[in-house]
Design an enzyme around this catalytic site. Structure first.
Site, PDB file in Angstrom:
ATOM      1  CE  LYS A  18      -3.033   0.343   3.424  1.00 35.28           C
ATOM      2  NZ  LYS A  18      -3.061   1.774   4.428  1.00 35.28           N
TER       3      LYS A  18
ATOM      4  N   GLY B 269      -5.068   7.828   5.679  1.00 37.13           N
ATOM      5  CA  GLY B 269      -4.309   8.928   6.193  1.00 37.13           C
ATOM      6  C   GLY B 269      -3.090   9.050   5.228  1.00 37.13           C
TER       7      GLY B 269
ATOM      8  CB  SER C 185       5.459   9.922  11.426  1.00 40.03           C
ATOM      9  OG  SER C 185       4.389  10.102  10.302  1.00 40.03           O
TER      10      SER C 185
ATOM     11  CD  GLN D 167       0.678   8.173   7.212  1.00 42.88           C
ATOM     12  OE1 GLN D 167       0.090   9.163   7.899  1.00 42.88           O
ATOM     13  NE2 GLN D 167       0.051   7.201   7.138  1.00 42.88           N
TER      14      GLN D 167
ATOM     15  CG  ASP E 268       0.566  -0.072   9.591  1.00 42.31           C
ATOM     16  OD1 ASP E 268       0.199   0.777  10.507  1.00 42.31           O
ATOM     17  OD2 ASP E 268       1.041   0.219   8.433  1.00 42.31           O
TER      18      ASP E 268
ATOM     19  CE  LYS F  72      -0.115   3.955  12.953  1.00 41.64           C
ATOM     20  NZ  LYS F  72       0.792   4.900  11.922  1.00 41.64           N
TER      21      LYS F  72
ATOM     22  NE  ARG G 155      -4.975  -0.403  12.922  1.00 43.54           N
ATOM     23  CZ  ARG G 155      -4.114   0.031  12.070  1.00 43.54           C
ATOM     24  NH1 ARG G 155      -2.853   0.262  11.948  1.00 43.54           N
ATOM     25  NH2 ARG G 155      -4.978   0.119  10.884  1.00 43.54           N
TER      26      ARG G 155
ATOM     27  NE  ARG H 239      -2.345  -1.871   8.698  1.00 44.99           N
ATOM     28  CZ  ARG H 239      -2.194  -2.199   7.439  1.00 44.99           C
ATOM     29  NH1 ARG H 239      -2.102  -3.553   6.985  1.00 44.99           N
ATOM     30  NH2 ARG H 239      -1.584  -1.458   6.493  1.00 44.99           N
TER      31      ARG H 239
HETATM   32  C1  S3P Z   1       2.770   4.640   6.196  1.00 47.34           C
HETATM   33  C2  S3P Z   1       3.299   5.076   7.395  1.00 47.34           C
HETATM   34  C3  S3P Z   1       2.993   4.523   8.919  1.00 47.34           C
HETATM   35  C4  S3P Z   1       2.157   3.557   8.757  1.00 47.34           C
HETATM   36  C5  S3P Z   1       0.856   3.576   7.543  1.00 47.34           C
HETATM   37  C6  S3P Z   1       1.514   3.912   6.122  1.00 47.34           C
HETATM   38  C7  S3P Z   1       3.341   5.141   4.933  1.00 47.34           C
HETATM   39  O1  S3P Z   1       1.915   5.683   9.282  1.00 47.34           O
HETATM   40  O2  S3P Z   1       1.013   3.205   9.779  1.00 47.34           O
HETATM   41  O3  S3P Z   1       0.126   2.528   7.585  1.00 47.34           O
HETATM   42  O4  S3P Z   1       2.980   4.783   3.816  1.00 47.34           O
HETATM   43  O5  S3P Z   1       4.098   6.225   5.051  1.00 47.34           O
HETATM   44  P1  S3P Z   1       2.833   6.838  10.135  1.00 47.34           P
HETATM   45  O6  S3P Z   1       3.483   7.728   9.269  1.00 47.34           O
HETATM   46  O7  S3P Z   1       1.734   7.473  10.941  1.00 47.34           O
HETATM   47  O8  S3P Z   1       3.398   5.854  11.301  1.00 47.34           O
END
Ligand code: S3P
Length: 486
Positions: free
Chosen positions: A62, A135, A208, A210, A362, A389, A393, A437
């Site tokens: 993903k 997210g 993070s 993200q 995750d 999340k 969770r 999940r």
């Molecule tokens: C992700 C980073 C993670 C993960 C999410 C996908 C990504 O989140 O939990 O499912 O693709 O960069 P966080 O950056 O909030 O830890």
């Protein structure tokens, strides 16, 4: 013939096939036929089954799928993507990139093609961008929009509008973008970007990927060098894939042990081929299912083995799992392997080291299911991020396991599970709160419990694992719509 996980390090990127998609009709128009929406609607139930066996073809990663579409849209020329995850979250990313002018199409050859606009050339979306449950789409896109002279309004489903966005707003505001949203930094939220962003140096307050990625993506179109400092290494798919698209990304380690990741503004992305490996997070569900069902023998080809994603597998090996890593390869900077899982003995409880949390962030829900069937106590700590999340969770896992008869304790950021060396009773209806999940984890536990486990809503599974039902059924699991179960 097990190998050490530490042997699985990525090396230089290599081009491969890619697929991208768009049918011109918007982000929700190309859902797969098998495992139709109807199959996941409302309640699903999982019953005790015999040993699992066969080959599990897990869908595309993903995180990598989102990035392939986004970077393809920012690139000049055509990007071809193979193995793209055809799940709701990724369709939402595709829909947003189309709304900002990229042309994304799935060919008859199964490959997705993305015709990018070039960095700085995205157009203002005419409508609100509904990111559904995703997210990752929302936060990374905020970084991309921040660096364009456009305004975009983001919203999402009942889960996404509860999730914190301040973590990306703060650094992007420092760079020169403007935000207007609900209280507490929640969606719906408007982002006004600028073509005159300033580079910043930013130390991540939470581990993070993200947030790191949003800042780096904004930095691509900012003046100067943008630097992100991370104290705890998080997944580096953005860094790997940006390099694959021809961008220079510098990564160094500082004296205090933190990593510093830097991009210069004004670089170009060049369209390329991306081969998306199968998702190691999704693979965790059939892997744990096989491990807790005695006598199982399951192979999972082409699973992503990025060293920053394999904490679940390191932990399962410490619990005594038999997992062999075969056919190792590297593609587009990402390591892959075929996992061969055999279940001969009961897993044992372990302490999960806190430093491992980002590499399995995750995977705690599915690890908790394995722990509930293990012999002894499993301790997990440093889990504060699990609270924000797709659902809380930590709470959802603890509530669900308690309802299934599992002995456990939970704190603000920790969970301790006492396994009795055999599967728990089960026999509960689990609330899933739009969290894929949580839904899949409890269905996996239901394959071994004395009494069936039902989940209230299977719909969220399609965000990340659209063929979950058929894949598990083919391995021998008894998971069906609640009213179709015998
Ligand atoms: C992700 C980073 C993670 C993960 C999410 C996908 C990504 O989140 O939990 O499912 O693709 O960069 P966080 O950056 O909030 O830890």
């Amino acid at each position: 013939m097990s190998i050490k996980i530490s042997d699985l390090s990525p090396s230089s990127p290599s081009a491969a096939d890619l697929n991208f998609a768009d049918d011109g009709a918007g982000g929700h128009s190309m859902h797969p036929n098998a495992n139709s929406a109807a199959a996941y609607q409302s309640s699903l139930q999982s019953r005790k089954c015999a040993a699992l066996s066969g080959i599990a073809r897990v869908p595309g990663d993903k995180s990598i799928s989102h990035r392939a579409l986004m970077f393809g849209a920012l690139a000049e020329g055509e990007t071809m993507i193979s193995g793209l995850l055809e799940g709701e979250d990724v369709y939402n990313t595709a829909g947003a990139m189309r709304a900002m002018g990229a042309h994304i199409q799935k060919g008859e050859d199964g490959l997705w093609r993305c015709f990018g606009r070039g960095l700085g050339n995205l157009v203002e979306p005419a409508q609100v961008l509904d990111m559904g449950n995703s997210g990752t789409s929302t936060r990374l896109l905020m970084g991309i929009v921040a660096a364009h002279p456009i305004c975009a309004v983001f919203t999402g489903d009942a889960s996404l509008i509860k999730r914190p966005m301040a973590r990306v707003m703060t650094p992007l505001e420092q760079m020169g973008a403007a935000f207007m949203g609900r209280g507490g930094g929640r969606l719906p939220m408007a982002v006004r970007g600028s073509e005159a962003l300033k580079a910043i140096t930013y130390r991540l307050p939470v581990a993070s990927a993200q947030v790191k990625s949003a800042i780096l993506l904004a930095g691509l179109n900012a003046s100067g060098e943008t630097q992100v400092i991370e104290d705890h290494p998080t997944r580096d798919h953005s860094e790997n894939m940006l390099r694959h698209f021809g961008v220079e990304v510098d990564v160094g380690t500082q004296k205090d042990g933190s990593d510093i990741i830097a991009v210069r503004g004004g670089q170009r992305l060049r369209g390329c081929s991306v081969d998306v490996p199968a998702d190691p997070s999704s693979a965790g569900f059939p892997v744990v299912a096989a491990l807790i069902n005695a006598g199982s023998d399951v192979r999972l080809p082409n699973i992503g083995m990025n060293p920053r994603r394999i904490g679940l597998y390191e932990t399962l090996l410490e619990m005594g799992a038999e997992i062999a890593f075969e056919n190792r390869t590297i593609s587009a900077g990402e390591a892959t392997a075929t996992l061969h899982v055999r279940a001969h003995k009961t897993l044992r409880g372990v302490d999960v080291p806190e430093h491992r949390v980002p590499s399995m962030i995750d995977e705690f829900p599915i690890l908790a299911m394995a722990a509930a069937c293990s012999d002894g106590t499993t301790r997990m700590r440093g889990l504060a991020e699990l609270r924000v999340k797709e659902s809380d969770r930590l709470l959802m896992v603890a509530n669900g396991l308690k309802a299934c008869g599992v002995e456990l304790e939970m704190g603000e950021d920790w969970l301790t599970i006492h396994g009795r060396g055999r599967p728990p009773r089960g026999g509960a209806m689990i609330e899933t709160a739009l969290d894929h999940r949580i839904a899949m984890s409890f269905l996996i536990l239901g394959t071994v419990t004395d009494e069936p486990i039902a989940i209230d809503d299977g719909g969220a599974i399609r965000t990340s694992f659209p063929n979950f039902l058929s894949l598990m059924q083919e391995l021998g699991a008894d998971i069906h719509a609640a009213d179709a179960s015998k």
